[in-house]
Design a protein around this motif. Sequence first.
Motif, PDB file in Angstrom:
ATOM      1  N   TRP A 197      13.913  15.577  10.261  1.00  0.00           N
ATOM      2  CA  TRP A 197      13.079  14.526   9.710  1.00  0.00           C
ATOM      3  C   TRP A 197      11.991  14.121  10.704  1.00  0.00           C
ATOM      4  CZ3 TRP A 197      12.824  13.212   4.841  1.00  0.00           C
ATOM      5  CH2 TRP A 197      13.907  13.515   4.011  1.00  0.00           C
ATOM      6  N   THR A 198      10.840  13.821  10.162  1.00  0.00           N
ATOM      7  CA  THR A 198       9.722  13.313  10.954  1.00  0.00           C
ATOM      8  C   THR A 198       9.212  12.038  10.296  1.00  0.00           C
ATOM      9  OG1 THR A 198       8.027  14.495   9.688  1.00  0.00           O
ATOM     10  CG2 THR A 198       9.048  15.671  11.553  1.00  0.00           C
ATOM     11  N   THR A 199       8.418  11.277  11.014  1.00  0.00           N
ATOM     12  CA  THR A 199       7.832  10.069  10.423  1.00  0.00           C
ATOM     13  C   THR A 199       7.023  10.427   9.186  1.00  0.00           C
ATOM     14  OG1 THR A 199       7.739   8.929  12.554  1.00  0.00           O
ATOM     15  CG2 THR A 199       6.245   8.146  10.841  1.00  0.00           C
ATOM     16  N   GLU A 200       6.321  11.546   9.244  1.00  0.00           N
ATOM     17  CA  GLU A 200       5.466  11.939   8.115  1.00  0.00           C
ATOM     18  C   GLU A 200       6.269  12.174   6.850  1.00  0.00           C
ATOM     19  OE1 GLU A 200       2.151  15.362   6.901  1.00  0.00           O
ATOM     20  OE2 GLU A 200       3.298  15.540   8.770  1.00  0.00           O
ATOM     21  N   ASN A 201       7.361  12.962   6.930  1.00  0.00           N
ATOM     22  CA  ASN A 201       8.093  13.207   5.680  1.00  0.00           C
ATOM     23  C   ASN A 201       9.008  12.052   5.308  1.00  0.00           C
ATOM     24  OD1 ASN A 201      10.278  13.732   7.427  1.00  0.00           O
ATOM     25  ND2 ASN A 201      10.177  15.944   7.128  1.00  0.00           N
ATOM     26  N   PHE A 202       9.479  11.273   6.299  1.00  0.00           N
ATOM     27  CA  PHE A 202      10.268  10.080   5.975  1.00  0.00           C
ATOM     28  C   PHE A 202       9.432   9.100   5.152  1.00  0.00           C
ATOM     29  CE2 PHE A 202      11.656   5.718   6.902  1.00  0.00           C
ATOM     30  CZ  PHE A 202      12.987   5.787   6.522  1.00  0.00           C
ATOM     31  N   GLN A 203       8.164   8.945   5.497  1.00  0.00           N
ATOM     32  CA  GLN A 203       7.308   7.992   4.785  1.00  0.00           C
ATOM     33  C   GLN A 203       6.947   8.461   3.382  1.00  0.00           C
ATOM     34  OE1 GLN A 203       4.026   7.088   7.431  1.00  0.00           O
ATOM     35  NE2 GLN A 203       5.270   5.698   8.669  1.00  0.00           N
ATOM     36  N   LYS A 204       7.198   9.730   3.064  1.00  0.00           N
ATOM     37  CA  LYS A 204       6.969  10.226   1.709  1.00  0.00           C
ATOM     38  C   LYS A 204       8.134   9.929   0.782  1.00  0.00           C
ATOM     39  CE  LYS A 204       3.785  14.066   2.676  1.00  0.00           C
ATOM     40  NZ  LYS A 204       3.604  15.532   2.558  1.00  0.00           N
ATOM     41  N   LEU A 205       9.263   9.538   1.348  1.00  0.00           N
ATOM     42  CA  LEU A 205      10.429   9.219   0.525  1.00  0.00           C
ATOM     43  C   LEU A 205      10.189   7.944  -0.269  1.00  0.00           C
ATOM     44  CD1 LEU A 205      13.294   9.874   3.100  1.00  0.00           C
ATOM     45  CD2 LEU A 205      12.640  11.340   1.177  1.00  0.00           C
ATOM     46  N   PHE A 206      10.816   7.853  -1.431  1.00  0.00           N
ATOM     47  CA  PHE A 206      10.760   6.622  -2.210  1.00  0.00           C
ATOM     48  C   PHE A 206      11.539   5.544  -1.453  1.00  0.00           C
ATOM     49  CE2 PHE A 206      11.569   3.797  -5.828  1.00  0.00           C
ATOM     50  CZ  PHE A 206      10.307   3.788  -6.407  1.00  0.00           C
ATOM     51  N   PRO A 207      11.146   4.272  -1.572  1.00  0.00           N
ATOM     52  CA  PRO A 207      11.819   3.215  -0.805  1.00  0.00           C
ATOM     53  C   PRO A 207      13.334   3.170  -0.964  1.00  0.00           C
ATOM     54  CG  PRO A 207       9.778   2.363  -1.692  1.00  0.00           C
ATOM     55  CD  PRO A 207       9.929   3.751  -2.254  1.00  0.00           C
ATOM     56  N   SER A 208      13.861   3.546  -2.140  1.00  0.00           N
ATOM     57  CA  SER A 208      15.318   3.520  -2.301  1.00  0.00           C
ATOM     58  C   SER A 208      15.995   4.519  -1.372  1.00  0.00           C
ATOM     59  CB  SER A 208      15.690   3.815  -3.764  1.00  0.00           C
ATOM     60  OG  SER A 208      15.179   5.067  -4.178  1.00  0.00           O
ATOM     61  N   THR A 209      15.372   5.680  -1.160  1.00  0.00           N
ATOM     62  CA  THR A 209      15.942   6.677  -0.259  1.00  0.00           C
ATOM     63  C   THR A 209      15.766   6.245   1.196  1.00  0.00           C
ATOM     64  OG1 THR A 209      15.355   8.361  -1.896  1.00  0.00           O
ATOM     65  CG2 THR A 209      16.012   9.124   0.282  1.00  0.00           C
TER      66      THR A 209
END
Length: 572
Positions: free
Chosen positions: A383-395
């Motif tokens: 995981w990176t900040t970039e792909n973590f921030q693409k997750l929906f808030p529930s995830t």
Amino acid sequence: MSVFFKEASPNNPVKKGDVENVLKRIGVAINDQDSDDFNQLLAAVHDCAEHISELPDYQPIPDVKKYPRENVHRPTADQQDFGNAWAHKFLIRGDSNGSLLRGKSVCVKDCIAVAGVPQFYGSDAFPAWTPSTDATIVTRMLDAGANIVGTATCENFCNSTSSFTSAQGTIDNPYRKGYSAGGSTSGGAALVGSGLVDCAIGGDQGGSIRVPASLCGCVGFKPTHGLVPWTGITSGDAIDDHAGPLTRSVYDASLFLDAIAGNDGIDDRSFASGSHGSHGYAESLVKWNGQLPSLAGVKIGILREGFDPEVFDPKVKEVVLSAASKFQQLGATVEEVSIPSHLEGPAVWTIQQRISGSMTILGQAHGRRGLYLTEFEHTRLPWTTENFQKLFPSTQNTIINGLYLMDKFPGLYGKTVNLGRKISDDYERTLSKFDVLVMPTTPYVAPQHGSRGTPRQCFEPSIGLTSNTAVFNVTGHPAMSLPVGFAPAKEDSKVLLPVGMQIVGGLWQEKKILKVAHAWETAFDWKATATANGCPDKVVSGGLKENGWSKLNESKLNGQGKIEISELTVQS
């Protein structure tokens, strides 16, 4: 153990200080004099890991010659249904000699492996990954003669009961555009509820089969934990994972359950489930042939706590109680029962799922024998900040909550497992006296879609939806959502949307649920809703089907056609 004492390879990357850096993560240290030894041991295990990494994986090999994948494609806008219900369209023709499901059309949730078909898992945080294997249940349905026609969109990481969280787009309710189809088996529920496919196979970790089935007016069946092998399906928490069918009839649900149930020799969850093909769910259902179904001798418990939470819409309660009262017309005994620990279910499930869910998302799930989808892990990690921030808030919230809980509340996950066993024992005691328990599946009908605004705004449309469903993932009990009528939408009383009644049985007692649900469905037309003076806020459950029998014998009812259940009283 001797392998760990081999001299490290010349290119081994482990260096002095790595052991100390590893231990800093948990706030501990080693004695200085032991540092070199532990570094050598760490280097040895790194070489061992490199060796395992280079070995070929061991995945079941699908028979793509017998079952070729035809025309796999991401549908264009004009090929979509209900907004974005399809993840991919294709055709895999079932065995022409398969009789159980011959001619039936199936879509599978986009977390179920189909070799050669890219899988999104509801996300765009990483590229779509393409499985090299078929899930066990995919092969079993093809062998039974079903045609698999696509993968259906699921919610972001299967982490929501709304239907607007998927990166592949929003899915509309088949009964009203702009309203939720539920989640996380959102696309499948819309396609089945509309009649476009005969069955969707979904995954359920907290209600993800039953919630969308309730909101979309179809039958959704979560069987006993382990009855259906999870092989080839992306996991949430192994002790909460359940796969099952969404169909338009109870009989079809029984057929598909026959096709997919039973030990596959891979998933340890399925080892106690009996051999594949041995269950006889469909043949256990009586064909009434125009006669009024009989539930004589059947005892049905109306679970008081299943109607208690404040979030429940009174009109939904009314519809479900009206539907439950109709069991008396079929000869069943209907009584109120109380299981106070039912109300602890949502909290127990929340803690359990946050901890285990975060570990799974972070690639740290372990401890079960089965098929691990290693290709998926390689696609989404690290995981990176970039792909973590693409997750929906529930995830994102699942990860944040899980990491916090593991840090601040050691041992809490284990306590939820213990408490889950306590709740399960409470249900089993009651179900030793009753055949099934009944309650609303969801506390309200489909809400309008939420907004992709702040994290709190993203959660608002689905608050409380799993109040009655998640606890049965914790305990593993079989539970079905059966459509029984309509109630008005919160936002507009002129909009009528489906109501589901949840029927719960004892562990491994799927046949009792099927019997009760099949009898109700055979006798009553859930779409033939009655109204009082044309006012939709008085909607009750469906009317008696015109199947050739005469007027019901009123002596089967209590008094003047009422069922009296303490304060839970409705007109039948």
